[in-house]
Write an enzyme that holds these catalytic residues in place. Sequence first.
Site, short mmCIF file in Angstrom:
data_model
loop_
_atom_site.label_atom_id
_atom_site.label_comp_id
_atom_site.label_asym_id
_atom_site.label_seq_id
_atom_site.Cartn_x
_atom_site.Cartn_y
_atom_site.Cartn_z
N LYS A 19 59.07 71.24 19.22
CA LYS A 19 60.51 71.23 19.50
C LYS A 19 61.33 71.34 18.21
CE LYS A 19 60.16 68.19 23.56
NZ LYS A 19 60.14 69.09 24.70
N GLN A 26 63.49 64.42 21.14
CA GLN A 26 64.72 65.23 21.16
C GLN A 26 65.61 64.94 19.95
OE1 GLN A 26 65.38 67.66 23.21
NE2 GLN A 26 63.71 67.30 24.64
N ASP A 40 61.13 57.02 21.27
CA ASP A 40 60.79 58.40 21.58
C ASP A 40 61.81 59.28 20.87
OD1 ASP A 40 60.57 60.93 22.60
OD2 ASP A 40 60.70 60.36 24.71
N HIS A 85 62.05 60.12 29.47
CA HIS A 85 61.19 61.23 29.87
C HIS A 85 59.93 60.63 30.50
CE1 HIS A 85 58.36 64.61 29.17
NE2 HIS A 85 59.42 65.39 29.06
N CYS A 90 61.39 66.56 33.77
CA CYS A 90 60.44 65.45 33.54
C CYS A 90 61.18 64.13 33.39
CB CYS A 90 59.56 65.71 32.32
SG CYS A 90 58.52 67.15 32.51
#
Lengths: 149, 421
Positions: B239, B216, B213, B136, B379
Amino acid sequence: MADLRELYQDTILDHSKKPRNFREIPGATAKAVGHNPLCGDRVTVYLRLDAGNIADIAFIGQGCAISKASASLMTDAVKGKSKSEATRLFERFRKMVTGRPGDPIDASLGKLAVLSGVCEFPVRVKCASLPWHTLEAALEAKQETVSLE
Amino acid sequence: MARKDRMAKPAKMLLNVPAIQADFPILKRTVRDKRLVYLDSAATSQKPKQVIEATSDYYSRYNANVHRAIYELGEESTREYEGAREKVADFIHAKAASEIAFTKSTTESINVIAYGYGLKGKIQKGDEILGTVMEHHSNHVPWHFVKDHKGAVLKYVDVADDGTLKMEQYDDLLTRHTKIVTVTLCSNVLGTINPVKEIAKRAHEVGALCVVDAAQAAPHMPVDVQSLDADFLAFSGHKMLGPTGIGVLYGKAELLEETEPLLGGGEMIREVHLGWAKWNDVPYKFEGGTPNIAGAIGLGVAVDYLTKLGMDAVRAHEMEVTQYALEKFDRLKGVTTYGPKDVKRRAGVVSFTIEGAHPHDIASILDVEGICIRSGHHCAQPLMERFDLPATARASFYIYNDLDDVDALIAGIKRVQEVFA
């Protein structure tokens, strides 16, 4: 389904599938590139100006049905017009796509009126306007890429 | 919808979806007179009433600043805020709550690492930072800063056509010059779940750190920072059923000590004098300014909600919905999906394109049907360039989605194809 058909009228689908004036103009007197980074739309507008009149106009690029149809309809609409007539037409076009549903449509917009449904989908206004902003940049002979964010 | 298709559905879902749906007030509304089918949780999830009420409860019952007010309200707000930190630490199996700093987003968390550990800290000219093509933008741009200011060298592991990382290329790019490996646990475009445990292990073998990261991943599957042996890990509250404006930075205790703060100001100091200051302890030194107290408390309640469901059950549910969706997609002519085909290797994110229809038009037509999906570059422009795509449409699933939502999506796609036939 009423509002879907308003956005995707047959004329729009026709112009997006078979865009008019979809070509480069070799030796164009002006050109500009428009880019909408949100959706990846990219359009290049070519002009051949003759004594302040748009003698020829064409475009290439990739984008959604709305931006492609808008570019195609725009080239038909401004060909043969003077620079100031084209600018005034853009002003009226902008008024239409940012107006309210049901607002009276300026008769001088002619075929461009098929894009009036865009006003019900505010996120799509940029798609319909991108070719016009790019034309404006070409008319003003701006060199940089027009970016709509 | 053919009756045959309906009967092909598994009899029982792993989560009690109707009960879950009842917890989400927004799912009761309509969009353009249609039932709301929300398939954009990879952008932001919807919020259960428990989270909404917890933030409202904070403002209506015990609103006070944390760590400074010498009165009952402040004690309550501090207790709840620190309680949320404990919950988040347990949720990702951190060794201690002090390894959790609250930020405003995944983006801020990664910026703290890039700035505080990289730019102001350990990275020297010529040091290599190894990322991947599927990151991302928030795991690209902060590292550009380190390159620009410190002369670090950025390298990237490519993505294979099936949407997985080229691990043999990773081995080639990993050298003794590599100081940081930064990778997403789960791609927001392809859904690919990366073998981060293995990536971290190999990074550690050359003395590099592994930054993860988890924006998600944390909402959708069990995440164990100790098992992964992640050095830093970042994710967002919004999220995973939590409020917007709250993010998490996890770091191993000794690394957080070595990381400089990004924001100077109140809260993050021990003492301040004219011209110099001593910083507060970890993690408070990363929380300059009044923090997002309501956001942290709401995130704590979101963690409670997910923990009660069980992250294994959440993951299993999403695998089931994704499997069903991929099978349905496979039967559509002129539709391409991206990312791994095997649901064990992917999350509930399905990017797709339809021949002859631009993703923006797909999203508009689905919107008229009450279906929310994302269209664009997500993104992740370098990844889109890798696949030579200007844009894709993307549907993403969560705990409140069921097979009916997938059916609605598939019917919507057929409608798109009719319009552009």
